[in-house]
Design an enzyme around this catalytic site. Structure first.
Site, PDB file in Angstrom:
ATOM      1  N   TYR A  12     -14.292  -3.545   8.916  1.00 24.60           N
ATOM      2  CA  TYR A  12     -13.160  -3.172   8.814  1.00 24.60           C
ATOM      3  C   TYR A  12     -12.778  -3.293  10.232  1.00 24.60           C
ATOM      4  O   TYR A  12     -11.498  -3.603   9.993  1.00 24.60           O
ATOM      5  CB  TYR A  12     -13.587  -0.871   8.962  1.00 24.60           C
ATOM      6  CG  TYR A  12     -12.018  -0.751   8.516  1.00 24.60           C
ATOM      7  CD1 TYR A  12     -11.637  -0.502   8.181  1.00 24.60           C
ATOM      8  CD2 TYR A  12     -11.716   0.350   9.622  1.00 24.60           C
ATOM      9  CE1 TYR A  12      -9.978  -0.013   7.674  1.00 24.60           C
ATOM     10  CE2 TYR A  12     -11.023   1.241   9.820  1.00 24.60           C
ATOM     11  CZ  TYR A  12      -9.433   0.669   8.670  1.00 24.60           C
ATOM     12  OH  TYR A  12      -8.466   1.612   8.532  1.00 24.60           O
ATOM     13  N   ARG A  38       0.191   5.610  -2.005  1.00 26.13           N
ATOM     14  CA  ARG A  38      -0.382   7.154  -1.815  1.00 26.13           C
ATOM     15  C   ARG A  38      -0.404   7.140  -0.232  1.00 26.13           C
ATOM     16  O   ARG A  38      -0.209   5.634   0.343  1.00 26.13           O
ATOM     17  CB  ARG A  38      -2.214   6.788  -2.059  1.00 26.13           C
ATOM     18  CG  ARG A  38      -2.238   6.694  -3.669  1.00 26.13           C
ATOM     19  CD  ARG A  38      -3.102   6.960  -4.125  1.00 26.13           C
ATOM     20  NE  ARG A  38      -4.776   5.740  -4.156  1.00 26.13           N
ATOM     21  CZ  ARG A  38      -5.525   5.736  -3.455  1.00 26.13           C
ATOM     22  NH1 ARG A  38      -5.873   6.590  -1.994  1.00 26.13           N
ATOM     23  NH2 ARG A  38      -5.894   4.288  -3.276  1.00 26.13           N
ATOM     24  N   GLY A  97       0.838  -1.146  -0.041  1.00 33.44           N
ATOM     25  CA  GLY A  97       0.102   0.084   0.147  1.00 33.44           C
ATOM     26  C   GLY A  97       0.714   1.012  -0.190  1.00 33.44           C
ATOM     27  O   GLY A  97       0.356   2.292   0.721  1.00 33.44           O
ATOM     28  N   GLY A  98       1.535   1.298  -0.994  1.00 37.44           N
ATOM     29  CA  GLY A  98       2.668   2.253  -0.486  1.00 37.44           C
ATOM     30  C   GLY A  98       2.772   3.418  -1.640  1.00 37.44           C
ATOM     31  O   GLY A  98       3.546   4.197  -1.967  1.00 37.44           O
ATOM     32  N   VAL A 130      -3.075  -7.935  -2.557  1.00 38.44           N
ATOM     33  CA  VAL A 130      -2.685  -8.555  -1.755  1.00 38.44           C
ATOM     34  C   VAL A 130      -3.513  -8.993  -0.874  1.00 38.44           C
ATOM     35  O   VAL A 130      -2.929 -10.365  -0.152  1.00 38.44           O
ATOM     36  CB  VAL A 130      -1.937  -7.517  -0.421  1.00 38.44           C
ATOM     37  CG1 VAL A 130      -0.369  -7.096  -1.222  1.00 38.44           C
ATOM     38  CG2 VAL A 130      -2.331  -7.114   0.280  1.00 38.44           C
ATOM     39  N   ALA A 180     -13.252  -5.313  12.364  1.00 39.35           N
ATOM     40  CA  ALA A 180     -12.656  -7.281  12.416  1.00 39.35           C
ATOM     41  C   ALA A 180     -11.491  -7.146  12.290  1.00 39.35           C
ATOM     42  O   ALA A 180     -10.915  -7.656  12.663  1.00 39.35           O
ATOM     43  CB  ALA A 180     -14.185  -7.850  12.311  1.00 39.35           C
ATOM     44  N   ALA A 181     -11.050  -6.651  11.234  1.00 41.84           N
ATOM     45  CA  ALA A 181     -10.078  -7.254  10.610  1.00 41.84           C
ATOM     46  C   ALA A 181      -8.974  -5.909  10.985  1.00 41.84           C
ATOM     47  O   ALA A 181      -8.255  -7.081  11.071  1.00 41.84           O
ATOM     48  CB  ALA A 181      -9.880  -6.354   8.317  1.00 41.84           C
ATOM     49  N   LYS A 182      -8.916  -5.001  10.709  1.00 47.98           N
ATOM     50  CA  LYS A 182      -6.918  -4.146  12.218  1.00 47.98           C
ATOM     51  C   LYS A 182      -8.060  -5.585  13.641  1.00 47.98           C
ATOM     52  O   LYS A 182      -6.789  -4.910  13.611  1.00 47.98           O
ATOM     53  CB  LYS A 182      -8.164  -3.415  12.065  1.00 47.98           C
ATOM     54  CG  LYS A 182      -8.354  -1.936  11.271  1.00 47.98           C
ATOM     55  CD  LYS A 182      -7.321  -2.611  10.256  1.00 47.98           C
ATOM     56  CE  LYS A 182      -7.219  -1.277   8.742  1.00 47.98           C
ATOM     57  NZ  LYS A 182      -5.473  -2.072   9.085  1.00 47.98           N
ATOM     58  N   SER A 236      -5.537  -0.192  13.671  1.00 46.62           N
ATOM     59  CA  SER A 236      -6.280   1.178  13.476  1.00 46.62           C
ATOM     60  C   SER A 236      -6.844   1.388  14.816  1.00 46.62           C
ATOM     61  O   SER A 236      -7.101   0.470  15.194  1.00 46.62           O
ATOM     62  CB  SER A 236      -7.856   1.444  11.851  1.00 46.62           C
ATOM     63  OG  SER A 236      -8.519   1.761  12.959  1.00 46.62           O
TER      64      SER A 236
END
Ligand code: NDP
Length: 236
Positions: free
Chosen positions: A146, A11, A8-9, A55, A148-150, A133
């Site tokens: 979001y 931006r 994710g490089g 990814v 849950a993923a973090k 996050s």
């Protein structure tokens, strides 16, 4: 000189992390999904190697990491920064929304970490830094997938730190609050003002705030399994 891979490089936060490592004289490769013009501009400015891959797809993530390791002739640091966000009521979330979020924000970090860990275990050294996050810690209304993923990234960070510590590898997580990037482009001025009011430090975060924490952890040898809030106190 460190050999650094940033996902994710192209931006936002990831691009600042790429810039900062490159300014330090480190060798950097970064993974991005779609924005060729942003990626090429950053590569030209920093000398970092851009690698286009999704990814969230296991084979693409593994191939991207292999290409990065090849370009850098090794790897010392992996920063798992690639991520998406979506604001949606829980009852409107589709299976596809859920899968896409978990695949990108959690599985993407798993695929890339597994790919670098093979090298790092052999080298008996390495650093993996996940970008989580504040919502992974306290949960956000209308961002259940979001959050849950973090939150999953927190668990992965702590478990992996225990498992890879004996192999000389540290694993940490940086948990930003609300940072002024395109991800928050939809926020209106009133909402931004409310966020600032709810933040003890009184402002939104910047990409520099997050990059500072990542560069610190990339040089810290005795810190592992930690989730470091970079949120101006927003999550307190
Ligand atoms: P941006 O939307 O500005 O940038 C996201 C980056 O991730 C882009 O480089 C994008 O590439 C890349 N990316 C997205 N999906 C994929 C994928 N499937 N495969 C490869 N690359 C992908 O986001 P931010 O910089 O704001 O956020 C970066 C990270 O920080 C994320 O993990 C986010 O969850 C986290 N974070 C952000 C906060 C914020 O307030 N901004 C707060 C807390 C955490 P491309 O442009 O090519 O699609």
């Amino acid at each position: 000189m460190k050999k650094v891979i940033v996902t994710g490089g192209s931006r936002g936060i990831g691009a600042e992390i790429v810039r900062r490592f490159a300014e330090n004289g480190d060798a950097v490769a970064f993974v991005y999904r779609s924005d060729d013009s942003a990626a090429n501009a950053l590569a030209e400015k920093t000398g970092a190697t851009p690698i286009k891959a999704d990814v969230s797809v296991a084979e693409q993530a593994a191939a991207a990491v292999a290409r990065a390791i090849d370009a850098l002739s090794g790897v010392d640091v992996l920063v798992n920064c690639a991520g998406i966000a979506q604001i949606k009521l829980f009852l409107d979330l589709t299976d596809e929304d859920w899968r896409k979020m978990i695949d990108t924000d959690l599985s993407g970090a798993f695929y890339c970490s597994r790919a670098v860990a093979r090298k790092m275990v052999c080298a008996h050294s390495g650093k993996i830094i996940n970008i989580g996050s504040v919502w992974g810690r306290v949960g956000a209304s209308c961002e259940v997938h979001y959050s849950a993923a973090k939150s999953g990234l927190r668990g992965m960070t702590q478990a992996l730190a225990k498992e890879l510590g004996p192999s000389g590898i540290t694993v940490n997580c940086v948990e930003p609050g609300v940072i002024d990037t395109e991800m928050n482009g939809a926020l209106d001025e009133k909402t931004k003002a409310e966020i600032c009011e709810e933040t003890p430090i009184g402002r939104m975060g910047t990409v520099t705030d997050v990059a500072d924490a990542v560069l610190f952890l990339a040089s810290a040898d005795f810190i592992t399994g930690q989730c470091l809030g970079v949120d101006g106190g927003f999550g307190l």
